[in-house]
Write an enzyme that holds these catalytic residues in place. Structure first.
Site, PDB file in Angstrom:
ATOM      1  N   LYS A  60       0.920  -1.102   0.061  1.00  0.00           N
ATOM      2  CA  LYS A  60       0.058   0.026  -0.049  1.00  0.00           C
ATOM      3  C   LYS A  60       0.860   1.074   0.079  1.00  0.00           C
ATOM      4  O   LYS A  60       1.937   1.238   0.625  1.00  0.00           O
ATOM      5  CB  LYS A  60      -0.958  -0.110   1.254  1.00  0.00           C
ATOM      6  CG  LYS A  60      -1.918  -1.012   1.382  1.00  0.00           C
ATOM      7  CD  LYS A  60      -2.845  -0.898   2.655  1.00  0.00           C
ATOM      8  CE  LYS A  60      -3.767  -1.827   2.858  1.00  0.00           C
ATOM      9  NZ  LYS A  60      -4.959  -1.733   2.104  1.00  0.00           N
TER      10      LYS A  60
ATOM     11  N   ASP B 143      -7.817  -2.623  10.429  1.00  0.00           N
ATOM     12  CA  ASP B 143      -7.992  -3.774   9.843  1.00  0.00           C
ATOM     13  C   ASP B 143      -8.442  -4.975  10.571  1.00  0.00           C
ATOM     14  O   ASP B 143      -8.673  -5.972  10.029  1.00  0.00           O
ATOM     15  CB  ASP B 143      -7.030  -4.111   8.513  1.00  0.00           C
ATOM     16  CG  ASP B 143      -7.470  -4.371   7.217  1.00  0.00           C
ATOM     17  OD1 ASP B 143      -8.766  -3.944   7.326  1.00  0.00           O
ATOM     18  OD2 ASP B 143      -6.675  -5.162   6.796  1.00  0.00           O
TER      19      ASP B 143
ATOM     20  N   ASP C 239      -3.026  -7.637  -1.438  1.00  0.00           N
ATOM     21  CA  ASP C 239      -3.752  -6.527  -0.490  1.00  0.00           C
ATOM     22  C   ASP C 239      -5.141  -6.987  -0.374  1.00  0.00           C
ATOM     23  O   ASP C 239      -5.987  -6.347   0.104  1.00  0.00           O
ATOM     24  CB  ASP C 239      -3.512  -5.188  -1.059  1.00  0.00           C
ATOM     25  CG  ASP C 239      -4.047  -3.981  -0.010  1.00  0.00           C
ATOM     26  OD1 ASP C 239      -4.106  -4.247   0.805  1.00  0.00           O
ATOM     27  OD2 ASP C 239      -4.033  -3.034  -0.809  1.00  0.00           O
TER      28      ASP C 239
ATOM     29  N   GLU D  89      -6.140  -9.651   0.986  1.00  0.00           N
ATOM     30  CA  GLU D  89      -5.879 -10.906   1.953  1.00  0.00           C
ATOM     31  C   GLU D  89      -7.160 -10.908   2.966  1.00  0.00           C
ATOM     32  O   GLU D  89      -7.132 -11.978   3.350  1.00  0.00           O
ATOM     33  CB  GLU D  89      -4.659 -10.321   2.980  1.00  0.00           C
ATOM     34  CG  GLU D  89      -4.824  -9.498   4.069  1.00  0.00           C
ATOM     35  CD  GLU D  89      -5.351  -8.156   3.741  1.00  0.00           C
ATOM     36  OE1 GLU D  89      -6.051  -7.775   4.599  1.00  0.00           O
ATOM     37  OE2 GLU D  89      -5.212  -7.640   2.777  1.00  0.00           O
TER      38      GLU D  89
ATOM     39  N   ARG E 193     -10.179 -11.432   2.641  1.00  0.00           N
ATOM     40  CA  ARG E 193     -11.123 -12.524   2.197  1.00  0.00           C
ATOM     41  C   ARG E 193     -10.542 -14.019   2.187  1.00  0.00           C
ATOM     42  O   ARG E 193     -11.008 -15.056   2.212  1.00  0.00           O
ATOM     43  CB  ARG E 193     -11.836 -12.152   0.818  1.00  0.00           C
ATOM     44  CG  ARG E 193     -10.874 -12.351  -0.224  1.00  0.00           C
ATOM     45  CD  ARG E 193     -11.144 -11.356  -1.567  1.00  0.00           C
ATOM     46  NE  ARG E 193     -11.225 -10.065  -1.320  1.00  0.00           N
ATOM     47  CZ  ARG E 193     -11.628  -9.127  -2.292  1.00  0.00           C
ATOM     48  NH1 ARG E 193     -12.182  -9.609  -3.257  1.00  0.00           N
ATOM     49  NH2 ARG E 193     -11.678  -7.864  -1.924  1.00  0.00           N
TER      50      ARG E 193
END
Length: 455
Positions: free
Chosen positions: A234, A245, A304, A306, A308
């Site tokens: 990112k 997150d 990015d 990740e 799921r």
């Protein structure tokens, strides 16, 4: 975040609609004082009332118009923030007393772990007919969610998240089991392992179990304690809020705290895949293909995406037990924020009765949710050809929907499933919600559960 004792010597607080007459209970001197101050009930205005001796004897709070109140939530929380310290009681009958009393409790939250935080000192005597213990349990669950999300990643990695789960379990007589590190591979959680293996902080699947009878509820929460984006790194501007997150994990833990404190007659199972998506020589790569716990193969087209992946293995584990309901919560996609903004999380389900119950509860308890479609024609977008599934479809369209469709592939045995794509963050202070972490969806779920599960 507790109410004042019921027998406290509480001062009266009157809520005055915009342009309405002043309360008849005021003395002539108080009435003259309020008029001299120009108090007219405008939303959020406050007029402190003196008694005959000059000491504080009550207050008027501007309740504004009904149209004004519809534009926000918890207007009474503004009074909680503005009033002097001490006990207060509502002197105005309020149809929304339960919601507004809860908002008052929420206003009492401040995150003070690293620097002193000024906590409002005004405490409310719980209004008549409102279950004080229930609201305090809900407020405590919300505080847990906020504390976990607000904690920076150096103090909230997979180890610390596990410790928080164990502490919660200890308070309510729940049990905890953990599978960590390479044991994830040995016990069939390859996606969780792949995402977390680059970090020196070992990935793990944390499971909390509580309750011995009743329908079974499985809660699955994304526990990415920090997300660099992995090898698809990112930019700095996108990494700034990645401590949140793990907001899905924090939210399901707050909800679990509410359920256990209120002793709901159900069996609860909470599954949290806790990882740090880091960068090292061991990091998983774009174009890798992994076989999930479910047996479905997944091509990695963006490291990015990740969240799921870790959820997929945890959902498959939850689904194997065929619970009565699986709920998944995750800070999953920026697409959800583009579509609905930070305050309205979308949710996805094929179950019409469940969708109606959640939507109704969301409105009733001022915990917004909005149903989005599991749009079948988009299924082809998550099928790359080289593997069963693609974790990051190209094109950038319908990102929240395709993520939900991806997750649904891992829940095939359980009839009732819903996924919530939450934000978990309050960008600017609002009544009952200081800037920072915030719970989303948990109170709506709590309100819907009795009807959904037949409790």
């Amino acid at each position: 975040m507790r109410f004042a004792p019921a027998d406290a010597a509480a001062l009266p607080l009157w809520l005055v609609d915009s342009g309405a007459d002043l309360p008849a209970e005021l003395s002539p001197a108080q009435r003259a004082f309020a008029q001299a101050q120009g108090f007219d009930g405008a939303a959020g205005t406050l007029c402190l009332l003196p008694g005959a001796s000059g000491a504080l004897d009550g207050a008027l709070f501007g309740w504004g118009s009904a149209a004004n109140r519809r534009r926000g939530r918890f207007p009474l929380a503004r009074a909680a923030a503005a009033l002097p310290a001490g006990a207060w009681r509502l002197a105005t009958e309020l149809p929304e007393a339960e919601t507004e009393a809860l908002g008052w409790l929420f206003e009492g939250y401040r995150f003070g772990r690293y620097a002193p935080a000024k906590v409002p000192g005004a405490r409310l005597v719980c209004p008549a007919g409102v279950d004080a213990a229930r609201l305090e349990a809900i407020a405590a669950g919300e505080a847990l969610t906020r504390d976990l999300i607000n904690t920076p990643p150096n103090d909230m990695g997979p180890d610390e998240l596990e410790a928080a789960v164990r502490a919660l379990a200890g308070r309510h007589g729940a049990t905890v089991s953990v599978i960590a590190g390479d044991d994830l591979l040995a016990q069939g959680y390859p996606l969780i392992h792949a995402v977390g293996r680059a970090s020196p902080r070992a990935p793990r699947l944390i499971e909390l179990s509580w309750g011995g009878e009743g329908p079974e509820l499985a809660l699955v929460g994304k526990g990415v304690c920090f997300d660099t984006g992995g090898l698809n790194l990112k930019p700095g501007s996108s990494m700034g809020l990645m401590k949140k997150d793990m907001g899905g994990a924090a939210t399901v833990l707050g909800l679990a705290a509410m359920i256990m404190a209120l002793a709901l007659p159900l069996r609860l199972r909470v599954l949290i895949p806790a990882v740090e998506n880091a960068v090292s020589g061991a990091a998983f790569r774009p174009q890798d293909v992994y076989t999930s716990r479910k047996g479905l193969t997944v091509e990695i087209n963006n490291t990015d995406a990740e969240g799921r992946l870790v959820l997929a293995d945890a959902l498959a584990a939850a689904d194997e037990a065929c619970p009565d309901l699986i709920l998944c919560m995750a800070t999953l996609t920026g697409a959800a924020r583009v579509a609905l903004g930070p305050e309205v999380p979308p949710f996805y389900t094929d179950d019409e009765a469940l969708a109606a119950a959640l939507a109704g509860a969301a409105g009733a308890v001022a915990d917004p949710l909005w149903r989005m479609p599991l749009w079948e024609p988009y299924e082809t977008l998550i099928e790359p050809g080289i593997a069963d599934l693609d974790n990051a479809p190209s094109g950038g369209m319908a990102g929240s929907i395709t993520a939900a469709l991806f997750l649904r592939r891992f829940v095939t045995e359980t009839g009732r499933f819903a996924h919530f794509d939450i934000y978990g963050w309050q960008p600017a202070a609002a009544p009952g919600r200081p800037k920072g972490a915030v719970g989303q969806g948990a109170r709506a779920i709590l309100a819907a559960l009795p009807g959904v599960l037949g409790l």
